[in-house]
Design an enzyme around this catalytic site. Structure first.
Site, PDB file in Angstrom:
ATOM      1  N   ARG A 179       0.835  -1.215   0.000  1.00 15.43           N
ATOM      2  CA  ARG A 179       0.000   0.000   0.000  1.00 15.43           C
ATOM      3  C   ARG A 179       0.864   1.256   0.000  1.00 15.43           C
ATOM      4  NH1 ARG A 179      -3.732  -2.353   4.140  1.00 15.43           N
ATOM      5  NH2 ARG A 179      -3.191  -0.741   5.619  1.00 15.43           N
ATOM      6  N   ARG A 183       9.609   5.618  -3.779  1.00 14.79           N
ATOM      7  CA  ARG A 183       9.902   6.418  -4.984  1.00 14.79           C
ATOM      8  C   ARG A 183      11.353   6.893  -4.987  1.00 14.79           C
ATOM      9  NH1 ARG A 183       5.054   9.551  -3.568  1.00 14.79           N
ATOM     10  NH2 ARG A 183       3.245   8.434  -4.377  1.00 14.79           N
ATOM     11  N   ARG A 257      -7.544  -5.553  14.359  1.00 15.73           N
ATOM     12  CA  ARG A 257      -6.959  -4.529  15.210  1.00 15.73           C
ATOM     13  C   ARG A 257      -8.012  -3.460  15.447  1.00 15.73           C
ATOM     14  NH1 ARG A 257      -2.677  -5.715  17.789  1.00 15.73           N
ATOM     15  NH2 ARG A 257      -1.893  -3.571  17.787  1.00 15.73           N
ATOM     16  N   ARG A 288       0.596   7.627  15.312  1.00 12.31           N
ATOM     17  CA  ARG A 288       0.613   8.871  14.548  1.00 12.31           C
ATOM     18  C   ARG A 288      -0.241   9.931  15.232  1.00 12.31           C
ATOM     19  NH1 ARG A 288      -2.275   6.280   9.112  1.00 12.31           N
ATOM     20  NH2 ARG A 288      -3.973   5.276  10.210  1.00 12.31           N
ATOM     21  N   GLU A 311      -3.191   8.434  17.840  1.00  7.32           N
ATOM     22  CA  GLU A 311      -3.783   7.142  17.484  1.00  7.32           C
ATOM     23  C   GLU A 311      -2.973   5.995  18.098  1.00  7.32           C
ATOM     24  OE1 GLU A 311      -4.655   6.709  13.278  1.00  7.32           O
ATOM     25  OE2 GLU A 311      -4.204   4.573  13.377  1.00  7.32           O
ATOM     26  N   TYR A 359      -9.262  -5.331   3.899  1.00  9.90           N
ATOM     27  CA  TYR A 359      -9.019  -3.900   4.036  1.00  9.90           C
ATOM     28  C   TYR A 359      -9.499  -3.227   2.753  1.00  9.90           C
ATOM     29  CZ  TYR A 359      -7.345   0.669   4.678  1.00  9.90           C
ATOM     30  OH  TYR A 359      -7.347   2.034   4.810  1.00  9.90           O
ATOM     31  N   ASP A 361     -10.246   0.611   1.016  1.00 13.62           N
ATOM     32  CA  ASP A 361     -10.338   2.063   1.075  1.00 13.62           C
ATOM     33  C   ASP A 361     -11.759   2.459   0.700  1.00 13.62           C
ATOM     34  OD1 ASP A 361      -7.939   3.185   1.949  1.00 13.62           O
ATOM     35  OD2 ASP A 361      -6.968   2.823   0.014  1.00 13.62           O
TER      36      ASP A 361
HETATM   37  P1  FAD Z   1     -17.882   0.685   7.545  1.00 17.07           P
HETATM   38  O1  FAD Z   1     -17.628   2.096   7.206  1.00 17.07           O
HETATM   39  O2  FAD Z   1     -17.122   0.053   8.630  1.00 17.07           O
HETATM   40  O3  FAD Z   1     -19.430   0.516   7.798  1.00 17.07           O
HETATM   41  C1  FAD Z   1     -19.998  -0.647   8.362  1.00 17.07           C
HETATM   42  C2  FAD Z   1     -21.134  -0.190   9.268  1.00 17.07           C
HETATM   43  O4  FAD Z   1     -21.893  -1.348   9.666  1.00 17.07           O
HETATM   44  C3  FAD Z   1     -20.658   0.464  10.558  1.00 17.07           C
HETATM   45  O5  FAD Z   1     -21.242   1.734  10.690  1.00 17.07           O
HETATM   46  C4  FAD Z   1     -21.128  -0.492  11.659  1.00 17.07           C
HETATM   47  O6  FAD Z   1     -21.529   0.188  12.847  1.00 17.07           O
HETATM   48  C5  FAD Z   1     -22.340  -1.135  11.001  1.00 17.07           C
HETATM   49  N1  FAD Z   1     -22.688  -2.443  11.554  1.00 17.07           N
HETATM   50  C6  FAD Z   1     -21.869  -3.479  11.836  1.00 17.07           C
HETATM   51  N2  FAD Z   1     -22.576  -4.514  12.344  1.00 17.07           N
HETATM   52  C7  FAD Z   1     -23.872  -4.113  12.373  1.00 17.07           C
HETATM   53  C8  FAD Z   1     -25.077  -4.719  12.814  1.00 17.07           C
HETATM   54  N3  FAD Z   1     -25.087  -5.976  13.304  1.00 17.07           N
HETATM   55  N4  FAD Z   1     -26.228  -4.024  12.719  1.00 17.07           N
HETATM   56  C9  FAD Z   1     -26.246  -2.742  12.230  1.00 17.07           C
HETATM   57  N5  FAD Z   1     -25.118  -2.109  11.809  1.00 17.07           N
HETATM   58  C10 FAD Z   1     -23.955  -2.795  11.887  1.00 17.07           C
HETATM   59  N6  FAD Z   1     -10.231   4.753   3.383  1.00 17.07           N
HETATM   60  C11 FAD Z   1      -9.802   5.654   2.483  1.00 17.07           C
HETATM   61  O7  FAD Z   1     -10.222   5.629   1.325  1.00 17.07           O
HETATM   62  N7  FAD Z   1      -8.924   6.636   2.844  1.00 17.07           N
HETATM   63  C12 FAD Z   1      -8.440   6.741   4.104  1.00 17.07           C
HETATM   64  O8  FAD Z   1      -7.627   7.633   4.381  1.00 17.07           O
HETATM   65  C13 FAD Z   1      -8.871   5.801   5.067  1.00 17.07           C
HETATM   66  N8  FAD Z   1      -8.409   5.866   6.325  1.00 17.07           N
HETATM   67  C14 FAD Z   1      -8.823   4.957   7.226  1.00 17.07           C
HETATM   68  C15 FAD Z   1      -8.336   5.047   8.517  1.00 17.07           C
HETATM   69  C16 FAD Z   1      -8.730   4.134   9.469  1.00 17.07           C
HETATM   70  C17 FAD Z   1      -8.203   4.261  10.857  1.00 17.07           C
HETATM   71  C18 FAD Z   1      -9.616   3.088   9.112  1.00 17.07           C
HETATM   72  C19 FAD Z   1     -10.023   2.059  10.119  1.00 17.07           C
HETATM   73  C20 FAD Z   1     -10.127   3.004   7.826  1.00 17.07           C
HETATM   74  C21 FAD Z   1      -9.726   3.926   6.875  1.00 17.07           C
HETATM   75  N9  FAD Z   1     -10.217   3.889   5.581  1.00 17.07           N
HETATM   76  C22 FAD Z   1      -9.794   4.798   4.658  1.00 17.07           C
HETATM   77  C23 FAD Z   1     -11.165   2.831   5.155  1.00 17.07           C
HETATM   78  C24 FAD Z   1     -12.628   3.267   5.251  1.00 17.07           C
HETATM   79  O9  FAD Z   1     -12.975   3.495   6.585  1.00 17.07           O
HETATM   80  C25 FAD Z   1     -13.473   2.131   4.641  1.00 17.07           C
HETATM   81  O10 FAD Z   1     -13.164   1.999   3.276  1.00 17.07           O
HETATM   82  C26 FAD Z   1     -14.957   2.317   4.715  1.00 17.07           C
HETATM   83  O11 FAD Z   1     -15.333   2.603   6.014  1.00 17.07           O
HETATM   84  C27 FAD Z   1     -15.623   1.042   4.240  1.00 17.07           C
HETATM   85  O12 FAD Z   1     -17.014   1.157   4.285  1.00 17.07           O
HETATM   86  P2  FAD Z   1     -17.875  -0.107   4.702  1.00 17.07           P
HETATM   87  O13 FAD Z   1     -19.288   0.264   4.410  1.00 17.07           O
HETATM   88  O14 FAD Z   1     -17.344  -1.341   4.104  1.00 17.07           O
HETATM   89  O15 FAD Z   1     -17.644  -0.303   6.277  1.00 17.07           O
HETATM   90  N1  UDP Z   2       3.876   1.587   7.668  1.00 15.42           N
HETATM   91  C1  UDP Z   2       5.033   1.749   8.395  1.00 15.42           C
HETATM   92  N2  UDP Z   2       5.482   3.001   8.660  1.00 15.42           N
HETATM   93  C2  UDP Z   2       4.823   4.117   8.256  1.00 15.42           C
HETATM   94  C3  UDP Z   2       3.640   3.943   7.526  1.00 15.42           C
HETATM   95  C4  UDP Z   2       3.186   2.677   7.246  1.00 15.42           C
HETATM   96  O1  UDP Z   2       5.630   0.756   8.810  1.00 15.42           O
HETATM   97  O2  UDP Z   2       5.283   5.225   8.532  1.00 15.42           O
HETATM   98  C5  UDP Z   2       3.420   0.207   7.380  1.00 15.42           C
HETATM   99  C6  UDP Z   2       2.434  -0.290   8.438  1.00 15.42           C
HETATM  100  O3  UDP Z   2       2.648  -1.672   8.640  1.00 15.42           O
HETATM  101  C7  UDP Z   2       1.097  -0.022   7.785  1.00 15.42           C
HETATM  102  C8  UDP Z   2       1.408  -0.329   6.317  1.00 15.42           C
HETATM  103  O4  UDP Z   2       2.736   0.173   6.132  1.00 15.42           O
HETATM  104  O5  UDP Z   2       0.085  -0.865   8.292  1.00 15.42           O
HETATM  105  C9  UDP Z   2       0.465   0.309   5.310  1.00 15.42           C
HETATM  106  O6  UDP Z   2       0.471   1.716   5.481  1.00 15.42           O
HETATM  107  P1  UDP Z   2      -0.827   2.579   5.303  1.00 15.42           P
HETATM  108  O7  UDP Z   2      -0.463   4.016   5.426  1.00 15.42           O
HETATM  109  O8  UDP Z   2      -1.570   2.123   4.103  1.00 15.42           O
HETATM  110  O9  UDP Z   2      -1.630   2.130   6.586  1.00 15.42           O
HETATM  111  P2  UDP Z   2      -2.868   2.841   7.279  1.00 15.42           P
HETATM  112  O10 UDP Z   2      -2.684   4.318   7.241  1.00 15.42           O
HETATM  113  O11 UDP Z   2      -4.038   2.381   6.514  1.00 15.42           O
HETATM  114  O12 UDP Z   2      -2.722   2.343   8.660  1.00 15.42           O
END
Ligand code: FAD
Ligand code: UDP
Length: 393
Positions: A179, A183, A257, A288, A311, A359, A361
């Site tokens: 991911r 570069r 996690r 971070r 975080e 995972y 996005d």
């Molecule tokens: P979710 O958004 O998780 O939605 C699932 C929903 O189902 C939740 O609201 C949950 O409460 C609900 N649910 C679960 N079980 C039940 C139940 N039994 N009854 C009713 N409701 C229920 N993506 C990016 O593109 N860019 C980013 O920078 C990025 N950063 C992220 C950072 C973090 C820390 C995390 C964890 C994710 C990140 N993502 C990012 C990913 C992004 O959050 C997901 O792509 C997106 O949330 C996926 O949507 P989803 O509908 O699959 O799941």
């Molecule tokens: N990672 C790392 N150092 C950094 C950033 C990322 O070791 O400074 C590793 C880490 O294992 C992470 C993975 O690269 O889970 C993917 O990074 P990404 O930024 O996609 O993770 P996210 O922001 O979704 O946690």
């Protein structure tokens, strides 16, 4: 009264996957659809809100950057929002100094104290990586070392990954490190995609606009499993919750996690000068710090204070929010078992990151929703799936 028995289409979860399905069912099929959300808000993990104390919009589940190269996804989301021109850059703080992340020529030259040109950098790293002998990298650690060599791995990746995953990097999939681009030039953008930006009115406004369709009813604070007994027998269910929970964990619990976020409002205009700074060293427990102001340079923010979020990562217990699938080989086997059970549920579509233990996005969750509507829901809606099953029997 929810009136669940009135709905042929019921969606568990209001994140992007559920929202795409609801929007398609309402607008393409013209059918009413019920969305059940167990949290007290809709939008899943992409949820954002304005902090009442500072007026700064923050993302409750960590910084969410929208980026994609998929034109259908970009066209779909642009129906519900405009984007600003933010492009994501990340810094990483190692041994008291700031470096560019992902690893680029600036990181490399500063770290090794050299002055390599782009044409020299690849050979420099290749020489370091070659001595390790990972021609066919099979896991996270081998893949990372083969890409950047051991020195950079130990400085920027090894400890960060230990904090983030607490799992032997030999058991993590190579895909996780892929991911991050590497570069050999000074491009410091975090993503390579064609389209990128932050929604100008925040993520929450996107979901408000999608769910404003009168054919869509959203009920928050409502767990799908509490409502399931009231559903009609021919209901089509789109389930975006955890797949192991759907089957009462009968084969075992998938590894996730979870994250803890610590909010602080320092009385300064700018705390760290960037929206995300990574902490790859062992002297701090967090991975971070997010500073949300920087995501919206087009907005007027208070100069008196800012909002930051530290975080922390840890293993998810069943009652915790699952954030990142760990995806060890044992998890993959377990997921395959659940996927086989899911195939035997004819009227249920499992989707999203929890429902497919992947995972994803945001753009991938949207893209998966658009595909699933065409390939899974439409056949169910038109009876084609039943007909082809009957023909096969
Ligand atoms: P979710 O958004 O998780 O939605 C699932 C929903 O189902 C939740 O609201 C949950 O409460 C609900 N649910 C679960 N079980 C039940 C139940 N039994 N009854 C009713 N409701 C229920 N993506 C990016 O593109 N860019 C980013 O920078 C990025 N950063 C992220 C950072 C973090 C820390 C995390 C964890 C994710 C990140 N993502 C990012 C990913 C992004 O959050 C997901 O792509 C997106 O949330 C996926 O949507 P989803 O509908 O699959 O799941
Ligand atoms: N990672 C790392 N150092 C950094 C950033 C990322 O070791 O400074 C590793 C880490 O294992 C992470 C993975 O690269 O889970 C993917 O990074 P990404 O930024 O996609 O993770 P996210 O922001 O979704 O946690």
């Amino acid at each position: 009264m929810i009136g669940a028995a009135d709905y042929k289409y019921v969606i568990a979860g209001s994140g992007f996957f559920g929202a795409v399905m609801a929007e398609r069912i309402a607008s393409v099929l013209g059918e009413p659809v019920l969305v059940l959300e167990r949290r007290d808000h809709f939008g899943g993990n992409s949820f954002s809100e304005r902090d009442p104390a500072t007026g700064i919009e923050y993302h409750r589940y960590g910084t969410h950057l929208f980026h994609t190269s998929q034109t259908d996804v970009w066209a779909w989301i642009n129906r519900f929002t405009q984007f600003n021109n933010y492009r994501h850059r990340v810094l990483t703080r190692h041994a008291g100094r700031m470096y560019t992340m992902p690893i680029n020529l600036m990181t490399l030259n500063n770290f090794f104290g050299v002055d390599l040109k782009p044409s020299e950098a690849a050979a420099f790293i290749e020489a370091k990586a070659a001595s390790e002998g990972f021609d066919d990298p099979q896991n996270f650690e081998q893949k990372a070392i083969s890409l950047i060599g051991r020195d950079l791995y130990e400085a920027f990746i090894q400890t960060y990954t230990a904090k983030q995953w607490e799992t032997d990097p030999k058991l993590l999939p190579a895909e996780t490190i892929k991911r991050l681009p590497v570069r050999f030039n000074y491009n410091d953008f975090y993503f390579n995609d064609i389209y990128e930006g932050l929604p100008v009115d925040g993520y929450h406004a996107i979901f408000e606009r999608i769910f404003a369709d009168p054919k869509i009813k959203v009920v928050c604070n409502c767990d799908f499993f509490d409502v399931r007994p009231q559903l009609r027998p021919d209901a089509v269910i789109i389930y975006t919750g955890a797949i192991d929970r759907y089957f009462d964990y009968r084969l075992g619990t998938l590894g996730w996690r979870t994250l803890d976020f610590e909010i602080e409002r320092p009385p300064v205009e700018d705390y760290q000068g960037a929206s995300v700074v990574n902490y790859p060293d062992a002297d701090v427990r967090f991975t971070r710090i997010h500073e949300f102001k920087h995501l919206h340079p087009e907005r007027k923010h208070s100069r008196e204070h800012t909002l930051i979020m530290r975080e922390y990562s840890r293993f998810a217990a069943r009652e915790d929010e699952p954030y990142y699938p760990i995806n060890t080989p044992a998890d993959r086997d377990l997921y395959d078992g659940y996927a086989a059970l899911a195939e035997r549920e004819p009227n249920v579509i499992f989707g999203g990151r929890l429902g497919t233990y992947r995972y994803l996005d945001m753009h991938q969750a949207i893209g998966a929703g658009l595909k699933s509507f065409e390939n899974e829901l439409m056949p169910l809606a038109t009876g084609a799936a039943t007909a082809s099953r009957q023909a096969a029997e």
